[in-house]
Write an enzyme that holds these catalytic residues in place. Structure first.
Site, PDB file in Angstrom:
ATOM      1  N   LYS A 111       0.726  -1.230   0.199  1.00  0.00           N
ATOM      2  CA  LYS A 111       0.111   0.126  -0.141  1.00  0.00           C
ATOM      3  C   LYS A 111       0.810   1.157   0.117  1.00  0.00           C
ATOM      4  O   LYS A 111       0.432   2.338  -0.470  1.00  0.00           O
ATOM      5  CB  LYS A 111      -0.755  -0.069   1.128  1.00  0.00           C
ATOM      6  CG  LYS A 111      -1.951  -1.316   1.587  1.00  0.00           C
ATOM      7  CD  LYS A 111      -2.703  -1.422   0.042  1.00  0.00           C
ATOM      8  CE  LYS A 111      -3.800  -2.555   0.553  1.00  0.00           C
ATOM      9  NZ  LYS A 111      -3.405  -3.819   0.658  1.00  0.00           N
TER      10      LYS A 111
HETATM   11  C1  PLP Z   1      -4.137  -4.809   0.506  1.00  0.00           C
HETATM   12  C2  PLP Z   1      -3.197  -5.932   0.268  1.00  0.00           C
HETATM   13  C3  PLP Z   1      -3.529  -7.165  -0.542  1.00  0.00           C
HETATM   14  C4  PLP Z   1      -4.724  -7.287  -1.518  1.00  0.00           C
HETATM   15  O1  PLP Z   1      -4.440  -6.217  -2.287  1.00  0.00           O
HETATM   16  P1  PLP Z   1      -5.509  -5.618  -3.226  1.00  0.00           P
HETATM   17  O2  PLP Z   1      -5.209  -4.513  -4.218  1.00  0.00           O
HETATM   18  O3  PLP Z   1      -7.091  -5.193  -2.488  1.00  0.00           O
HETATM   19  O4  PLP Z   1      -6.279  -6.787  -4.180  1.00  0.00           O
HETATM   20  C5  PLP Z   1      -2.894  -8.319  -0.601  1.00  0.00           C
HETATM   21  N1  PLP Z   1      -1.561  -8.564   0.225  1.00  0.00           N
HETATM   22  C6  PLP Z   1      -1.587  -7.554   1.329  1.00  0.00           C
HETATM   23  C7  PLP Z   1      -0.419  -7.618   2.252  1.00  0.00           C
HETATM   24  C8  PLP Z   1      -2.228  -6.418   1.289  1.00  0.00           C
HETATM   25  O5  PLP Z   1      -1.941  -5.404   2.235  1.00  0.00           O
END
Ligand code: PLP
Length: 494
Positions: A111
């Protein structure tokens, strides 16, 4: 370039407006009016460039109100917070298989790739649209978005941020990261419910005129830092292009060769960015969508039926414990050649029946395949990859690695593949430690310390320091109280 709503193509506005608003008034998501191209020559020219330059280059194709130089200033600020010179390093695991590490940012999850940049984009966009009210960022999180958004928006002028997370649905480390967040403009509340409850609650607040009016009186306009915001998706397109360029540079592939991406998925934002890169012209073969036991996306990819009427599981990959994947709406918009009335029909079905179905050949034609695995398989994959290659996976990346291995066995598709690594193993130390030692340590910090001894991987500083930090946010609220809580945090009475 203008942005249109997936539920009404007549709505058209600038990139800045879409970023400041977050979501369209009709409930639709903003998408670019067309996809810019990236040519093989352009890809070759990126070989010499640093990550922040590549990112600014790709983003400038979408955010046309910004110059490349302006964006480079912002990407430079954002990615200076990373602990890796390469920002998103690519690690070779075996012949033809690679891991792209997207967790070298301040909160140790992917993120950060977007949320270190979004606050800068938000500030610049607010200037461009002449925003007078404060921007109130509402976030629903399955664990990682919350901390990354808090960290990014903490003390950013003109913004206030409120994060809702499921009280029993995040790891101890994730909870502590959020509960200790400092900053004058930050608020955090746990809700008694799961991520889907949090996300639906936030969406209801966006659509509630009364709440919006009240907030306006208090001087606030809502926006989102979830991946429904276009400003979250566009920085993510850049790393797929950068990974491709890295593979060419290191002579693992020749320019023009196709690659696969395998992405551990939840809200479908990450893999959607890969699809957008493909639509721009990046040579991509398959997009492998990996899920845990909450395998609603796997079923959709394999059958064309999206059905949320099913049990919700709490797994060891909590950031993927999601049944309603918001960004699928953006993919559907493309699969149906941008037919907004079709999207309204499908989204209405989802709302009323909790399911819809489409022709599965549309999914195949666009290069998607799906796979899933359970908690036991995840654990085994962490152990196997560690034993065989000395490489430590987190629980989410392990889901993707497992799905990828099974995909290769089933299809014999040996196209070079990049498995997207979304979190540092130290964010989920208890489960990762158990996977490689067979022993479960309940205390996350103890587990982290033991992982340091077991593996060659260092503990990120931001996690090591967490233990000394003071818990500042303790609110636990009911889902029904989310709107009132928002108003309370903004200084209003409910
Ligand atoms: C948010 C997240 C995901 C999923 O990603 P999306 O974009 O919501 O599909 C997978 N792994 C981790 C560690 C995340 O923080």
């Amino acid at each position: 370039m203008d942005y249109i709503s997936t539920r009404n193509k007549e709505v058209s506005q600038s990139a800045s407006e879409s970023i400041v608003k977050g979501i369209s008034v009709d409930g639709g998501l903003f998408v670019p009016s067309s996809f810019p191209n990236i040519t093989i020559d352009e890809l070759a020219s990126l070989e010499e460039k640093s990550y922040k330059e590549r990112a600014a280059y790709v983003i400038s194709k979408f955010l046309t109100e910004y110059t490349y130089e302006e964006l480079l200033e912002l990407t430079t600020k954002a990615y200076s917070k990373f602990d890796s010179e390469e920002t998103a390093p690519l690690v070779k695991i075996d012949e033809g298989s690679f891991v792209m590490e997207l967790w070298h940012g301040p909160t140790c999850a992917f993120k950060d790739m977007a949320l270190t940049l979004l606050p800068h984009l938000m500030t610049a966009s607010r200037l461009k649209v002449g925003a007078k009210d404060k921007t109130l960022i509402l976030v629903a999180t399955s664990g990682d978005t919350g901390k990354a958004a808090l960290e990014g928006f903490s003390d950013v002028e003109g913004t206030e941020i409120i994060v809702f997370y499921p009280n029993d649905g995040v790891s101890d480390m994730q909870k502590l990261q959020m509960a200790t967040q400092e900053g004058k403009n930050v608020h955090v509340a746990a809700i008694e419910g799961n991520f889907d409850d949090a996300q639906s609650g936030v969406k209801r607040i966006f659509a509630d005129k009364e709440v919006n009016d009240k907030l306006l009186e208090l001087g606030y306009k809502l926006s989102s830092a979830n991946s429904i915001n276009w400003g979250r998706l566009v920085p993510q397109i850049a790393y797929y292009i950068s990974a491709y360029v890295d593979l060419v540079s290191s002579e693992e592939i020749a320019m023009g060769d196709k690659v696969n991406f395998c992405v551990p998925s939840g809200n479908f934002g990450n893999i959607l960015a890969a699809y957008y890169a493909k639509r721009m012209g990046l040579p991509v073969n398959k997009l492998i969508c990996a899920s845990n036991e909450n395998n609603v996306l796997t079923d959709f990819m394999n059958t064309g039926v999206y059905d949320i009427n099913r049990e919700f599981y709490k797994t060891t990959s909590p950031s993927m414990d999601i049944l309603i994947s918001s960004n699928l709406e953006r993919l559907l918009f493309e699969l149906f050649d941008r037919d907004d009335s079709k999207i309204n029909e499908l989204m209405n079905k989802l709302k009323t029946e909790g399911k819809y179905s489409i022709d599965k050949s549309l999914i195949e034609k666009n290069g998607f395949v799906g796979g899933c695995c359970n908690v036991e398989d995840t654990k085994e994959t962490i152990a196997n990859v560690f034993d065989e290659y000395g490489y430590l996976l987190d629980t989410h990346t392990a889901v993707a690695m497992n799905v990828y291995s099974n995909y290769v066995v089933a299809t014999e598709d040996y196209t070079p593949t990049v498995v997207v690594s979304t979190a540092s193993p130290y964010k989920f130390p208890c489960d990762v430690l158990e996977a490689i030692t067979g022993k479960y340590e309940e205390d996350a910090f103890e587990a982290g310390k033991k992982l340091v001894l077991e593996s060659a991987l260092q503990m990120p500083e931001s996690i090591a320091k967490l233990k000394e930090k003071k818990v500042l946010h303790k609110d636990v609220i009911k889902v029904e109280d989310m709107a009132n809580t928002v108003i309370k945090y903004c200084g209003g009475k409910n």
